[in-house]
Design a protein around this motif. Sequence first.
Motif, PDB file in Angstrom:
ATOM      1  N   LEU B  37       0.814  -1.214   0.000  1.00 42.98           N
ATOM      2  CA  LEU B  37       0.000   0.000   0.000  1.00 42.98           C
ATOM      3  C   LEU B  37       0.847   1.263   0.000  1.00 42.98           C
ATOM      4  CD1 LEU B  37      -2.573  -1.027   2.775  1.00 42.98           C
ATOM      5  CD2 LEU B  37      -2.919  -1.147   0.292  1.00 42.98           C
ATOM      6  N   ILE B  39       0.484   4.695   1.592  1.00 44.78           N
ATOM      7  CA  ILE B  39      -0.300   5.269   2.685  1.00 44.78           C
ATOM      8  C   ILE B  39       0.135   6.706   2.920  1.00 44.78           C
ATOM      9  CG2 ILE B  39      -0.782   5.058   5.175  1.00 44.78           C
ATOM     10  CD1 ILE B  39      -0.148   2.025   4.895  1.00 44.78           C
ATOM     11  N   ASP B 148      10.987  17.212  -7.192  1.00 39.91           N
ATOM     12  CA  ASP B 148      10.074  17.220  -8.329  1.00 39.91           C
ATOM     13  C   ASP B 148       8.886  16.293  -8.028  1.00 39.91           C
ATOM     14  OD1 ASP B 148      10.551  17.417 -11.816  1.00 39.91           O
ATOM     15  OD2 ASP B 148       8.844  16.463 -10.835  1.00 39.91           O
ATOM     16  N   VAL B 177      -2.155  12.161  -3.190  1.00 42.06           N
ATOM     17  CA  VAL B 177      -3.422  11.615  -2.678  1.00 42.06           C
ATOM     18  C   VAL B 177      -4.064  10.730  -3.749  1.00 42.06           C
ATOM     19  CG1 VAL B 177      -5.783  12.253  -1.992  1.00 42.06           C
ATOM     20  CG2 VAL B 177      -3.816  13.480  -1.025  1.00 42.06           C
ATOM     21  N   GLU B 178      -4.028  11.203  -4.982  1.00 40.76           N
ATOM     22  CA  GLU B 178      -4.578  10.482  -6.118  1.00 40.76           C
ATOM     23  C   GLU B 178      -3.900   9.112  -6.281  1.00 40.76           C
ATOM     24  OE1 GLU B 178      -7.028  11.184  -8.197  1.00 40.76           O
ATOM     25  OE2 GLU B 178      -6.610   9.417  -9.453  1.00 40.76           O
ATOM     26  N   ALA B 179      -2.591   9.076  -6.082  1.00 40.19           N
ATOM     27  CA  ALA B 179      -1.821   7.836  -6.270  1.00 40.19           C
ATOM     28  C   ALA B 179      -1.938   6.872  -5.090  1.00 40.19           C
ATOM     29  CB  ALA B 179      -0.347   8.170  -6.509  1.00 40.19           C
ATOM     30  N   ALA B 180      -2.375   7.374  -3.938  1.00 42.17           N
ATOM     31  CA  ALA B 180      -2.345   6.580  -2.700  1.00 42.17           C
ATOM     32  C   ALA B 180      -3.502   5.592  -2.600  1.00 42.17           C
ATOM     33  CB  ALA B 180      -2.358   7.515  -1.495  1.00 42.17           C
ATOM     34  N   ASP B 181      -3.295   4.536  -1.801  1.00 44.29           N
ATOM     35  CA  ASP B 181      -4.356   3.566  -1.503  1.00 44.29           C
ATOM     36  C   ASP B 181      -5.130   3.960  -0.259  1.00 44.29           C
ATOM     37  OD1 ASP B 181      -3.618   1.367  -3.461  1.00 44.29           O
ATOM     38  OD2 ASP B 181      -1.722   1.663  -2.415  1.00 44.29           O
ATOM     39  N   LEU B 182      -4.447   4.613   0.669  1.00 46.03           N
ATOM     40  CA  LEU B 182      -5.027   4.927   1.976  1.00 46.03           C
ATOM     41  C   LEU B 182      -4.554   6.314   2.384  1.00 46.03           C
ATOM     42  CD1 LEU B 182      -6.263   4.297   4.806  1.00 46.03           C
ATOM     43  CD2 LEU B 182      -4.150   3.082   5.359  1.00 46.03           C
ATOM     44  N   VAL B 183      -5.510   7.210   2.589  1.00 46.09           N
ATOM     45  CA  VAL B 183      -5.158   8.573   2.993  1.00 46.09           C
ATOM     46  C   VAL B 183      -5.957   8.927   4.235  1.00 46.09           C
ATOM     47  CG1 VAL B 183      -5.059  11.006   2.329  1.00 46.09           C
ATOM     48  CG2 VAL B 183      -4.765   9.221   0.585  1.00 46.09           C
ATOM     49  N   THR B 184      -5.244   9.275   5.303  1.00 43.43           N
ATOM     50  CA  THR B 184      -5.911   9.693   6.531  1.00 43.43           C
ATOM     51  C   THR B 184      -5.566  11.142   6.813  1.00 43.43           C
ATOM     52  OG1 THR B 184      -5.724   7.447   7.401  1.00 43.43           O
ATOM     53  CG2 THR B 184      -6.257   9.172   8.976  1.00 43.43           C
ATOM     54  N   GLU B 185      -6.583  11.917   7.123  1.00 41.60           N
ATOM     55  CA  GLU B 185      -6.424  13.339   7.451  1.00 41.60           C
ATOM     56  C   GLU B 185      -6.564  13.473   8.965  1.00 41.60           C
ATOM     57  OE1 GLU B 185      -6.355  16.178   5.246  1.00 41.60           O
ATOM     58  OE2 GLU B 185      -6.882  17.754   6.682  1.00 41.60           O
TER      59      GLU B 185
END
Lengths: 205, 205
Positions: B37, B39, B148, B177-185
Amino acid sequence: MSEIDAAEAERHKAKMAKRKAVQDAEVAGKTVAEKGLLIVNTGPGKGKTTAAFGLALRMLGYGRRVGVVQFIKGKWHTGEKDAFAAFGDQVAWHTMGEGFTWETQDLQRDIAAAQAAWGKAQELMADPTISLVVLDELNIALRYDYLDLEKVVAALKARREGLHVVVTGRNAKPALVEAADLVTEMGVTKHHFSAGVKAQQGIEF
Amino acid sequence: MSEIDAAEAERHKAKMAKRKAVQDAEVAGKTVAEKGLLIVNTGPGKGKTTAAFGLALRMLGYGRRVGVVQFIKGKWHTGEKDAFAAFGDQVAWHTMGEGFTWETQDLQRDIAAAQAAWGKAQELMADPTISLVVLDELNIALRYDYLDLEKVVAALKARREGLHVVVTGRNAKPALVEAADLVTEMGVTKHHFSAGVKAQQGIEF
């Protein structure tokens, strides 16, 4: 990106000097040097328990002792439990849950488990050799009224000086949020479960 | 609370049986057994780095190896670093930062540090003995354009199969964020800094 002209470097320096002044003023404005914090990690996102364990690890790095009570998680095997075992008696670990409430389907048994866990929590909070107590998924036990909210919050507020307590779990009760020093809401922006990925070793358990 | 009549226990059981059916269907709907993942832990709240370290700990508990690159944090002493040292060569730890950008006030130096850190990150990501790589505060280096974005996101997406990568720091870029599997804010509901409490050993560092 490695091509920076002098003007750009100068602008960056001026901006950061200004930022530093703001930062220094903020630090100077803080007057309480040490305070045992009541910390709540809540919200639907991932990271509530793992952040609590990250804090525990930080404490262990300073040679301090940490207590952990798991209110819901049952006897199944987790990586964190094995990892903390490396710290010997610096960690007092108590998995007191019977598993998820929808697995037991037995209210009386869930309540008894929560009450035993809360008893253990109070014991750890009273132990003067312990610097940080993690009450993992206590919010779930409170949400289902397995424990008396008022009594639990009163005991957390009356914790001994210098003791840090971290409470985790979704749906933290307003009275607990009110009593806490630090409350973080973990929000889900994106979750791999929605993309059909199963729970994995090292990530979920 | 220990007084439960039979009807209440029965209602609880029925409710939980229903809940279990939903839960089981959810689990059955997941078909991807293992996936490395990407993350992202972002947001203004506390817990981004500590949750990453909690995950690392979980991996260590399974005997797996973990790599850590700190993009911003400088040479100062932290509890987590000492704690991870207990795991010997199961952890490859690299503090590559020069400290906060408002402390260095030197754009060229910050960029050089970020690029060296990214080089180390790519090395760890290529190492087949490592299961999880933590790129601590990479988001800050991306936010200030020290690296970059397009190249970094491409390399993260092209990570080898099975490798988990955790990126931390505020203001995660939309492309990441677009590329991630799991995003937590991580959101701040309440913070003790606002109440004048200073950074403390074991809590902030």
